[in-house]
Scaffold this active site. Structure first.
Site, PDB file in Angstrom:
ATOM      1  N   GLU A  98      50.349 117.393 -32.781  1.00  0.00           N
ATOM      2  CA  GLU A  98      49.914 118.404 -31.819  1.00  0.00           C
ATOM      3  C   GLU A  98      51.018 119.411 -31.503  1.00  0.00           C
ATOM      4  O   GLU A  98      50.768 120.401 -30.842  1.00  0.00           O
ATOM      5  CB  GLU A  98      49.396 117.741 -30.544  1.00  0.00           C
ATOM      6  CG  GLU A  98      50.440 117.009 -29.733  1.00  0.00           C
ATOM      7  CD  GLU A  98      49.820 116.251 -28.554  1.00  0.00           C
ATOM      8  OE1 GLU A  98      48.635 115.884 -28.620  1.00  0.00           O
ATOM      9  OE2 GLU A  98      50.544 116.041 -27.561  1.00  0.00           O
ATOM     10  N   HIS A  99      52.239 119.146 -31.974  1.00  0.00           N
ATOM     11  CA  HIS A  99      53.328 120.081 -31.698  1.00  0.00           C
ATOM     12  C   HIS A  99      53.403 121.207 -32.729  1.00  0.00           C
ATOM     13  O   HIS A  99      53.701 122.343 -32.383  1.00  0.00           O
ATOM     14  CB  HIS A  99      54.667 119.336 -31.684  1.00  0.00           C
ATOM     15  CG  HIS A  99      54.697 118.220 -30.691  1.00  0.00           C
ATOM     16  ND1 HIS A  99      55.007 116.922 -31.010  1.00  0.00           N
ATOM     17  CD2 HIS A  99      54.420 118.224 -29.369  1.00  0.00           C
ATOM     18  CE1 HIS A  99      54.943 116.166 -29.929  1.00  0.00           C
ATOM     19  NE2 HIS A  99      54.589 116.930 -28.933  1.00  0.00           N
ATOM     20  N   GLN A 138      51.588 110.253 -32.528  1.00  0.00           N
ATOM     21  CA  GLN A 138      51.363 108.910 -33.067  1.00  0.00           C
ATOM     22  C   GLN A 138      51.211 107.886 -31.933  1.00  0.00           C
ATOM     23  O   GLN A 138      50.419 106.952 -32.026  1.00  0.00           O
ATOM     24  CB  GLN A 138      52.537 108.537 -33.985  1.00  0.00           C
ATOM     25  CG  GLN A 138      52.275 107.267 -34.762  1.00  0.00           C
ATOM     26  CD  GLN A 138      53.331 106.996 -35.801  1.00  0.00           C
ATOM     27  OE1 GLN A 138      53.852 107.929 -36.422  1.00  0.00           O
ATOM     28  NE2 GLN A 138      53.648 105.747 -36.020  1.00  0.00           N
ATOM     29  N   CYS A 168      56.176 117.448 -40.232  1.00  0.00           N
ATOM     30  CA  CYS A 168      57.004 118.373 -39.445  1.00  0.00           C
ATOM     31  C   CYS A 168      58.463 117.943 -39.458  1.00  0.00           C
ATOM     32  O   CYS A 168      59.346 118.720 -39.087  1.00  0.00           O
ATOM     33  CB  CYS A 168      56.482 118.511 -38.020  1.00  0.00           C
ATOM     34  SG  CYS A 168      56.593 117.018 -37.037  1.00  0.00           S
TER      35      CYS A 168
HETATM   36  N1  LIG Z   1      57.033 111.370 -29.975  1.00  0.00           N
HETATM   37  C1  LIG Z   1      56.483 112.093 -30.958  1.00  0.00           C
HETATM   38  N2  LIG Z   1      57.085 113.219 -31.352  1.00  0.00           N
HETATM   39  C2  LIG Z   1      56.505 113.897 -32.357  1.00  0.00           C
HETATM   40  C3  LIG Z   1      55.345 113.514 -32.995  1.00  0.00           C
HETATM   41  N3  LIG Z   1      55.061 114.412 -33.965  1.00  0.00           N
HETATM   42  C4  LIG Z   1      56.034 115.334 -33.904  1.00  0.00           C
HETATM   43  N4  LIG Z   1      56.916 115.025 -32.947  1.00  0.00           N
HETATM   44  C5  LIG Z   1      58.147 115.670 -32.478  1.00  0.00           C
HETATM   45  O1  LIG Z   1      57.856 116.638 -31.531  1.00  0.00           O
HETATM   46  C6  LIG Z   1      59.084 117.281 -31.245  1.00  0.00           C
HETATM   47  C7  LIG Z   1      58.876 118.700 -30.781  1.00  0.00           C
HETATM   48  O2  LIG Z   1      60.153 119.147 -30.418  1.00  0.00           O
HETATM   49  P1  LIG Z   1      60.505 120.604 -29.931  1.00  0.00           P
HETATM   50  O3  LIG Z   1      61.973 120.674 -29.681  1.00  0.00           O
HETATM   51  O4  LIG Z   1      59.581 120.965 -28.810  1.00  0.00           O
HETATM   52  O5  LIG Z   1      60.071 121.501 -31.168  1.00  0.00           O
HETATM   53  P2  LIG Z   1      60.922 121.966 -32.441  1.00  0.00           P
HETATM   54  O6  LIG Z   1      61.971 122.969 -32.015  1.00  0.00           O
HETATM   55  O7  LIG Z   1      59.944 122.457 -33.452  1.00  0.00           O
HETATM   56  O8  LIG Z   1      61.638 120.624 -32.899  1.00  0.00           O
HETATM   57  P3  LIG Z   1      62.233 120.194 -34.321  1.00  0.00           P
HETATM   58  O9  LIG Z   1      61.133 119.454 -35.052  1.00  0.00           O
HETATM   59  O10 LIG Z   1      63.367 119.268 -33.985  1.00  0.00           O
HETATM   60  O11 LIG Z   1      62.673 121.424 -35.053  1.00  0.00           O
HETATM   61  C8  LIG Z   1      59.918 117.117 -32.521  1.00  0.00           C
HETATM   62  O12 LIG Z   1      61.028 116.308 -32.212  1.00  0.00           O
HETATM   63  C9  LIG Z   1      58.976 116.389 -33.479  1.00  0.00           C
HETATM   64  O13 LIG Z   1      59.657 115.511 -34.365  1.00  0.00           O
HETATM   65  C10 LIG Z   1      54.724 112.313 -32.541  1.00  0.00           C
HETATM   66  O14 LIG Z   1      53.680 111.883 -33.037  1.00  0.00           O
HETATM   67  N5  LIG Z   1      55.327 111.643 -31.528  1.00  0.00           N
HETATM   68 ZN   LIG Z   2      55.200 118.030 -35.480  1.00  0.00          ZN
END
Ligand SMILES: Nc1nc2c(ncn2[C@@H]2O[C@H](COP(=O)(O)OP(=O)(O)OP(=O)(O)O)[C@@H](O)[C@H]2O)c(=O)[nH]1
Ligand SMILES: [Zn+2]
Length: 207
Positions: A98-99, A138, A168
């Site tokens: 969802e991110h 997850q 991602c």
């Molecule tokens: N806990 C959790 N985190 C997730 C999941 N899927 C993706 N993420 C994490 O969501 C986070 C979003 O972090 P942000 O700092 O807001 O976004 P970002 O700048 O794109 O982060 P990076 O992936 O580190 O480049 C990342 O650390 C992803 O790895 C999940 O299913 N569970």
């Molecule tokens: Zn992600």
């Protein structure tokens, strides 16, 4: 709106969510993203892409139109008094984080100790699909699967583990390859009894 899309896209989950856009608005958004990526949405190869993406979303996010309760509604009691562990391992799933809205995919393992009968084995794989085919984390998906089992089957205990690779983290961002994220949750007898937990882990590792 394409009938196949309409059938899988119900009303939004939350009352504060935006009203569902029209198919035309969804396709216009895809054209915008193509241009944002740096390509020309009007070139021949991309002309039909917005329509294909809107259609594909109907399949990739079909979980919003599905109901776990309905899937788990039919149970069987005639199982010769069997009341030991029912374990379904290696259920494949494809979800979207969802991110970043990119896929995470892997396997789900589900076990329960029956109390009020058993459910058809395929229904556990269908249950995973209900929650995988949405925007997810997850952790949420793990919790939703076990909650649905508890609410609908009333088992003596349940255990769910998901193992997944998050695109991602591999295609972008940290670019860490072959990283697996493991989440699990135990309820009932599985939460209380270490021996049942060990049995769950042994069955997962018996490949
Ligand atoms: N806990 C959790 N985190 C997730 C999941 N899927 C993706 N993420 C994490 O969501 C986070 C979003 O972090 P942000 O700092 O807001 O976004 P970002 O700048 O794109 O982060 P990076 O992936 O580190 O480049 C990342 O650390 C992803 O790895 C999940 O299913 N569970
Ligand atoms: Zn992600």
């Amino acid at each position: 709106m394409d009938a196949s899309i309409k059938s899988v896209f119900p009303a939004p989950l939350s009352s504060t969510a935006l009203p569902r856009p029209t198919r035309e608005e969804a396709e216009a958004a895809v054209r915008t993203l193509i241009a944002w990526a740096g390509d020309d949405p009007n070139r021949e190869g991309l002309l039909e892409t917005p329509s294909r993406v809107a259609k594909a979303y109907g399949e990739l996010f079909a979980g919003y139109g599905q109901d776990a309760k309905e899937i788990l509604s039919k149970t069987f009691r005639e199982v010769g008094g069997y009341d030991d562990i029912v374990f379904v391992r290696d259920i494949p799933f494809y979800a979207h984080c969802e991110h970043h809205m990119v896929p995470f995919y892997g396997k789900a393992h589900i076990a329960y100790l029956p109390h009020d009968g058993v459910v058809g084995l395929s229904k556990l794989a269908r249950l995973v699909e209900v929650f995988a085919r949405r925007l997810q984390t997850q952790e949420t998906m793990t919790a939703q699967i076990i909650d649905a089992i508890n609410e609908n089957l009333n088992p003596r205990g349940a255990a769910v583990m998901l193992e997944a690779e998050h695109m991602c983290m591999t295609m972008r961002g940290v670019r860490a390859h072959d990283v697996k994220t493991i989440t699990h949750r135990f309820t009932g007898v599985f939460a209380e009894d270490r021996i049942e937990q060990d049995r769950f882990f042994v069955m997962i590792n018996r490949r």
